[in-house]
Design a protein around this motif. Structure first.
Motif, PDB file in Angstrom:
ATOM      1  N   ARG A 106       0.827  -1.198   0.000  1.00  0.00           N
ATOM      2  CA  ARG A 106       0.000   0.000   0.000  1.00  0.00           C
ATOM      3  C   ARG A 106       0.872   1.263   0.000  1.00  0.00           C
ATOM      4  NH1 ARG A 106      -3.437   3.916  -0.635  1.00  0.00           N
ATOM      5  NH2 ARG A 106      -4.154   4.981   1.217  1.00  0.00           N
ATOM      6  N   GLU A 107       1.913   1.269   0.787  1.00  0.00           N
ATOM      7  CA  GLU A 107       2.776   2.452   0.853  1.00  0.00           C
ATOM      8  C   GLU A 107       3.520   2.638  -0.475  1.00  0.00           C
ATOM      9  OE1 GLU A 107       3.760   4.287   4.002  1.00  0.00           O
ATOM     10  OE2 GLU A 107       2.327   3.227   5.264  1.00  0.00           O
ATOM     11  N   TYR A 122       1.139   3.925  -3.201  1.00  0.00           N
ATOM     12  CA  TYR A 122       0.839   5.344  -3.024  1.00  0.00           C
ATOM     13  C   TYR A 122       1.860   6.208  -3.734  1.00  0.00           C
ATOM     14  CZ  TYR A 122       1.054   9.834  -0.638  1.00  0.00           C
ATOM     15  OH  TYR A 122       1.131  11.164  -0.353  1.00  0.00           O
ATOM     16  N   HIS A 141      -3.436  -1.814  -8.059  1.00  0.00           N
ATOM     17  CA  HIS A 141      -4.315  -0.744  -7.611  1.00  0.00           C
ATOM     18  C   HIS A 141      -4.434  -0.762  -6.087  1.00  0.00           C
ATOM     19  CE1 HIS A 141      -7.849   1.708  -7.247  1.00  0.00           C
ATOM     20  NE2 HIS A 141      -7.843   1.952  -8.540  1.00  0.00           N
ATOM     21  N   ASP A 142      -4.156   0.373  -5.434  1.00  0.00           N
ATOM     22  CA  ASP A 142      -4.059   0.332  -3.966  1.00  0.00           C
ATOM     23  C   ASP A 142      -5.376   0.029  -3.256  1.00  0.00           C
ATOM     24  OD1 ASP A 142      -4.981   2.823  -4.562  1.00  0.00           O
ATOM     25  OD2 ASP A 142      -3.558   3.921  -3.317  1.00  0.00           O
ATOM     26  N   GLU A 143      -6.486   0.501  -3.806  1.00  0.00           N
ATOM     27  CA  GLU A 143      -7.776   0.156  -3.198  1.00  0.00           C
ATOM     28  C   GLU A 143      -8.049  -1.338  -3.262  1.00  0.00           C
ATOM     29  OE1 GLU A 143     -10.492   3.504  -4.866  1.00  0.00           O
ATOM     30  OE2 GLU A 143     -11.808   2.018  -3.939  1.00  0.00           O
ATOM     31  N   LEU A 170      -6.313  -3.820  -2.636  1.00  0.00           N
ATOM     32  CA  LEU A 170      -5.767  -4.697  -1.601  1.00  0.00           C
ATOM     33  C   LEU A 170      -6.759  -4.949  -0.478  1.00  0.00           C
ATOM     34  CD1 LEU A 170      -2.154  -3.298  -1.238  1.00  0.00           C
ATOM     35  CD2 LEU A 170      -2.780  -5.581  -2.013  1.00  0.00           C
ATOM     36  N   ILE A 171      -7.679  -3.998  -0.271  1.00  0.00           N
ATOM     37  CA  ILE A 171      -8.492  -4.059   0.950  1.00  0.00           C
ATOM     38  C   ILE A 171      -9.287  -5.345   1.113  1.00  0.00           C
ATOM     39  CG2 ILE A 171     -10.073  -2.773   2.436  1.00  0.00           C
ATOM     40  CD1 ILE A 171      -9.559  -0.326   0.722  1.00  0.00           C
ATOM     41  N   ARG A 206      -8.601  -7.902   4.175  1.00  0.00           N
ATOM     42  CA  ARG A 206      -9.555  -8.105   5.266  1.00  0.00           C
ATOM     43  C   ARG A 206      -9.762  -9.572   5.589  1.00  0.00           C
ATOM     44  NH1 ARG A 206     -12.712  -2.920   4.680  1.00  0.00           N
ATOM     45  NH2 ARG A 206     -11.201  -1.605   5.765  1.00  0.00           N
ATOM     46  N   GLU A 223      -1.319  16.011   2.161  1.00  0.00           N
ATOM     47  CA  GLU A 223      -0.631  14.741   2.372  1.00  0.00           C
ATOM     48  C   GLU A 223       0.035  14.701   3.741  1.00  0.00           C
ATOM     49  OE1 GLU A 223      -0.778  12.348  -0.244  1.00  0.00           O
ATOM     50  OE2 GLU A 223      -2.162  13.827  -1.067  1.00  0.00           O
ATOM     51  N   MET A 276       9.846   7.608  -0.684  1.00  0.00           N
ATOM     52  CA  MET A 276       9.378   6.785   0.414  1.00  0.00           C
ATOM     53  C   MET A 276      10.247   5.541   0.511  1.00  0.00           C
ATOM     54  SD  MET A 276       5.997   6.900   1.747  1.00  0.00           S
ATOM     55  CE  MET A 276       4.667   6.252   0.773  1.00  0.00           C
ATOM     56  N   SER A 282       4.608   8.065  12.145  1.00  0.00           N
ATOM     57  CA  SER A 282       3.242   7.609  12.263  1.00  0.00           C
ATOM     58  C   SER A 282       3.165   6.214  11.676  1.00  0.00           C
ATOM     59  CB  SER A 282       2.278   8.555  11.562  1.00  0.00           C
ATOM     60  OG  SER A 282       0.965   8.194  11.903  1.00  0.00           O
ATOM     61  N   SER A 283       3.455   6.098  10.400  1.00  0.00           N
ATOM     62  CA  SER A 283       3.503   4.773   9.805  1.00  0.00           C
ATOM     63  C   SER A 283       4.696   4.028  10.362  1.00  0.00           C
ATOM     64  CB  SER A 283       3.663   4.883   8.300  1.00  0.00           C
ATOM     65  OG  SER A 283       4.021   3.626   7.773  1.00  0.00           O
ATOM     66  N   GLU A 284       4.459   2.776  10.717  1.00  0.00           N
ATOM     67  CA  GLU A 284       5.579   1.979  11.234  1.00  0.00           C
ATOM     68  C   GLU A 284       6.381   1.358  10.110  1.00  0.00           C
ATOM     69  OE1 GLU A 284       3.321  -0.664  13.736  1.00  0.00           O
ATOM     70  OE2 GLU A 284       4.128   0.351  15.503  1.00  0.00           O
ATOM     71  N   TYR A 318      -2.406   7.796  18.145  1.00  0.00           N
ATOM     72  CA  TYR A 318      -2.226   7.214  16.816  1.00  0.00           C
ATOM     73  C   TYR A 318      -3.597   6.849  16.247  1.00  0.00           C
ATOM     74  CZ  TYR A 318      -1.081   3.610  13.348  1.00  0.00           C
ATOM     75  OH  TYR A 318      -0.999   2.862  12.200  1.00  0.00           O
ATOM     76  N   TYR A 340      -7.920   2.959   6.807  1.00  0.00           N
ATOM     77  CA  TYR A 340      -7.542   2.658   5.438  1.00  0.00           C
ATOM     78  C   TYR A 340      -8.118   3.712   4.480  1.00  0.00           C
ATOM     79  CZ  TYR A 340      -5.499  -0.480   2.039  1.00  0.00           C
ATOM     80  OH  TYR A 340      -4.679  -1.009   1.060  1.00  0.00           O
ATOM     81  N   LEU A 341      -7.277   4.192   3.576  1.00  0.00           N
ATOM     82  CA  LEU A 341      -7.640   5.225   2.597  1.00  0.00           C
ATOM     83  C   LEU A 341      -7.989   6.572   3.236  1.00  0.00           C
ATOM     84  CD1 LEU A 341      -9.663   3.169  -0.051  1.00  0.00           C
ATOM     85  CD2 LEU A 341      -7.246   3.753  -0.063  1.00  0.00           C
ATOM     86  N   PRO A 397       2.765  14.156  12.820  1.00  0.00           N
ATOM     87  CA  PRO A 397       3.363  13.347  11.752  1.00  0.00           C
ATOM     88  C   PRO A 397       2.287  12.451  11.139  1.00  0.00           C
ATOM     89  CG  PRO A 397       4.078  12.547  13.909  1.00  0.00           C
ATOM     90  CD  PRO A 397       3.317  13.819  14.131  1.00  0.00           C
ATOM     91  N   SER A 398       2.388  12.201   9.834  1.00  0.00           N
ATOM     92  CA  SER A 398       1.341  11.399   9.215  1.00  0.00           C
ATOM     93  C   SER A 398       1.907  10.440   8.196  1.00  0.00           C
ATOM     94  CB  SER A 398       0.322  12.310   8.535  1.00  0.00           C
ATOM     95  OG  SER A 398       0.959  13.083   7.548  1.00  0.00           O
ATOM     96  N   GLY A 399       1.253   9.283   8.103  1.00  0.00           N
ATOM     97  CA  GLY A 399       1.544   8.340   7.028  1.00  0.00           C
ATOM     98  C   GLY A 399       0.468   8.491   5.980  1.00  0.00           C
ATOM     99  N   ILE A 400       0.234   7.439   5.201  1.00  0.00           N
ATOM    100  CA  ILE A 400      -0.784   7.515   4.164  1.00  0.00           C
ATOM    101  C   ILE A 400      -2.144   7.232   4.783  1.00  0.00           C
ATOM    102  CG2 ILE A 400      -1.590   6.476   2.035  1.00  0.00           C
ATOM    103  CD1 ILE A 400       1.378   5.702   1.621  1.00  0.00           C
ATOM    104  N   ASP A 432      -2.537   6.809   8.164  1.00  0.00           N
ATOM    105  CA  ASP A 432      -2.526   7.029   9.604  1.00  0.00           C
ATOM    106  C   ASP A 432      -1.965   8.400   9.922  1.00  0.00           C
ATOM    107  OD1 ASP A 432       0.264   6.618   9.155  1.00  0.00           O
ATOM    108  OD2 ASP A 432      -0.034   4.489   9.484  1.00  0.00           O
ATOM    109  N   THR A 473      -0.514  10.726  13.561  1.00  0.00           N
ATOM    110  CA  THR A 473      -0.220  10.685  14.978  1.00  0.00           C
ATOM    111  C   THR A 473      -0.257  12.116  15.485  1.00  0.00           C
ATOM    112  OG1 THR A 473       1.177   8.751  14.688  1.00  0.00           O
ATOM    113  CG2 THR A 473       1.520  10.028  16.686  1.00  0.00           C
TER     114      THR A 473
END
Lengths: 453, 453
Positions: free
Chosen positions: A247-248, A251, A258-260, A262-263, A267, A339, A388, A422-424, B311, B315-316, B342-345, B347, B349
């Motif tokens: 997903r990252e 982006y 297509h990133d959508e 994956l959901i 799930r 963003e 990224m 934020s993103s790990e 945090y 998604y999206l 700080p922000s991810g895509i 997420d 924080t």
């Protein structure tokens, strides 16, 4: 049971269709096939979807376009001829298209959606016919009959939750089902498309609904690469990555998947396997929930350009309750999405895609920020790229930031912004567009060139 | 003309007052003296301001406090006795305090403000009397007479712009003017105090109004240090730094100089010189608009603890217009201010000071974020420290981030967050509180221990 999706280039010619058949026939678990509309046969070619849009627009402006209709039907006919299929299915396709072109045009958006979607829909009929021609039990499934229901947003449909239970019933069907990608039906029974490249989404929804063990996504590359091959020639392939990593990467410019899409698979923890129709024996890339870390902390490096930053400074800003919220409200009033918002004590910067703003919007936003927030300074900088660095293992690895920053520094790349925390699974660097490629190459060199696979 | 401000510890005893006189007398340009109330004479002592607050509270609860009144007046009397000053000024101070204590108590906040402010006001009278006693032309100036007008926010007064022109008239006064710090008057003629340690603010306002060439701030340290001496023993001193650098350092735990106090001086480019009353020959630290870079990119390292992070992942998220604004609105509804986002895509924080939230507020905010924004995950992490690396030269120095990240990595400090890119003069690292000192020491080692001064 496996769901297998083929993209437009995998279905552009008869020769491609034969490859598709061989791939499906080779594994009896491949029982659900999702297809795109026929894509480009060569670089200068036009996709059937684009021909359909042109055709729909001609009909909307009260014209007719018999030559476009023939060109579209001709694309299917060429494929049928090449694989030795009779003319019966082509007759069905022609009459279906002509019927659709005569349908209600009250809502131009809905009309275009219905015409566009016929590209996939008719291709599914063609593919099913060919499979049967090859002696395999196969049949076309209409998404309406199958119960794939979506919201009423043309070009941005969202699947409705009841669809999954409806689709589960397809497991009862004998043989191979061939399902058109890219669209579903709203509650009024109208065709509504997903966002562009939405066949990936259909495949993922179907995998979820059918409780498939695997979702195979066939495209025209051997694998997802660790970096964009147009920036670093012959980069390493990624064997396995997690949904979050994918997903990252998607982006920031990785357009393989297509990133959508994956959901739905994510799930239900269904792995996604990306493979090459033209080289099916290549291992491909697997997207999973959890992976073992093998080759260092980073799995891929992506970048995207076309960002700008709005810098706002005001002394003692951080004591003003509501300052940030009011800034975001001003952006929202102009429909702008942001963003990132790196911030200092007395300043904040908003990073956003610059294609959202023309000069008028930009000037209006700047003026409002100055006037309504009494900011000391508001400036805009254009042409920023975001780079990224992605990898699940990064958060356990204290040295990754240092390595990345040093690699950029050694390559004389100035870091305009860092967003981490934020993103790990990712770390983001803002650089000037002119230094984007340099930055990506330096990071690739640091994290991949040294690794022995 | 120079404005000279002396803090409470510089005026706690007669011996200190003599030093103050010597300092002022030594330079004929030192024509405006701003004074605090008498501070602590030793570690276990109580500041006059704190005695005044206690006294005001007793009177508010309909009591009297003759012993407190005598203790307060006694502090001035002790100083007067020590320097051989007659009793006349002490009589004035006692009657002034008793008069104030009998004044209107309709608004407890205003009453406390008036009593608190008398600490500085009466000390200015004492200091002026002593200067005259030493044969120098000096007189006390009342801020109301001088036209120092402020907003009506007790404990957080903001100067009104017309004050500057009013104060400029003081240039006409002969001799040395002695001006009480810490307060001004609102338009109704009531005493309103600045925030705590606000005498620094008065000095800065006066320097601006008088168009002084220098604002000297005398305190009890030789200089501003490059790092907190309780974390790194005997750190290097800072000779010169910019307003912006000082402001960033003040924010993250450097308490030498009140951060709001920089503004009036900064607006008129008046340098601020920090010096030690007890060692006036030490060079001190100069705060300026622009400085030459001498010793590497970093001028100081500061840190502060007591932060937490919220945090939020969904998604999206980045496609939802208004998501961030609604998050900030929920915080604002509970009066919470944030420091960084700080922000991810998918997420973001929010870093904020955790003393703003008790369990009730925290639970309410989490619940609202989950319910109203339909977030996939909301978690709170406590006990985060922010470490700030400050220096004007950083933005021209591509390697600074790499050096900082490597120093932290070598010291096994895990970087929870990096915020860089809005402020041009600082870079911020979030770490766990348990690693705060380790982080500061590692950065000091990297940027200062290696430098030859």
């Amino acid at each position: 049971m496996k769901v297998v999706k083929f993209g437009g280039s995998s279905l552009a010619t008869g020769a491609q269709l034969e490859k598709v058949f061989d791939i499906v026939a080779q594994d009896p678990k491949r029982r659900a096939v999702v297809v795109s509309a026929p894509g480009k046969r060569h670089t200068a070619d036009t996709k059937v979807t684009d021909l359909l849009i042109a055709c729909a627009e001609r009909y909307l402006s009260n014209g007719e376009a018999p030559e476009l209709v023939e060109e579209i039907v001709g694309r299917y006919a060429d494929i049928a001829l090449e694989v030795g299929l009779g003319n019966e299915v082509i007759g069905l396709i022609r009459s279906d298209l002509l019927r659709l072109l005569q349908s209600d045009k009250q809502s131009p958006e809905r009309f275009i959606d219905a015409i566009k979607a016929s590209g996939e829909d008719n291709n599914a009929k063609l593919v099913a016919a060919y499979f049967r021609h090859r002696g395999v039990e196969a049949h076309y499934v209409n998404p309406k009959d199958a119960g794939l229901f979506v919201t009423s947003e043309p070009g941005n449909a969202q699947v409705l939750p009841e669809s999954y239970d409806n689709l589960f019933q397809l497991r009862q069907e004998p043989g191979i089902i061939v399902f058109p990608g890219f669209f579903g039906f709203n509650e009024e029974g109208e065709v509504i498309t997903f966002s562009r490249s939405g066949s990936d989404i259909t495949g993922s929804i179907l995998a979820n609904g059918l409780k498939a063990e695997l979702y195979e996504n066939f495209t025209d590359v051997d694998a997802v690469y660790t970096v964009n091959p147009s920036i670093v020639p012959h980069p390493k392939e990624i064997r396995e990555l997690t949904y979050r990593e994918m997903r990252e990467l998607s982006y920031a410019g990785f357009s393989v998947f297509h990133d959508e899409a994956l959901i739905p698979a994510f799930r239900t923890n269904i792995p996604v396997q990306i493979k090459n129709t033209n080289n099916p024996s290549a291992e491909g890339t697997r997207v999973v929930t959890k992976r073992d870390n093998t080759n260092g902390p980073v799995v891929g490096i992506a970048s995207d350009s076309g960002f700008c930053s709005i810098y706002i400074s005001k002394y003692l800003m951080n004591r003003e309750i509501g300052f940030g919220r009011r800034v975001l409200q001003i952006l929202e009033d102009d429909g702008l999405t942001y963003e990132h918002i790196p911030s200092g004590i007395d300043d904040m910067t908003i990073i956003l895609r610059q294609n959202q703003m023309d000069d008028t919007i930009e000037n209006r936003v700047i003026k409002r920020l100055k006037d309504e927030l009494d900011a000391d300074e508001v400036t805009v900088e254009h042409n920023i790229a975001l780079v990224m660095v992605v990898g699940e293992a990064m958060r356990h690895n204290v040295g990754t930031t240092a390595r990345a920053a040093k690699a950029l520094s050694d390559a004389r790349v100035n870091i305009e912004m860092i967003n981490q925390g934020s993103s790990e699974v990712s770390m983001m660097f803002g650089v000037k567009e002119a230094q984007e490629k340099q930055a990506v190459r330096a990071l690739y060199q640091e994290f991949f060139a040294k690794v022995i696979v």
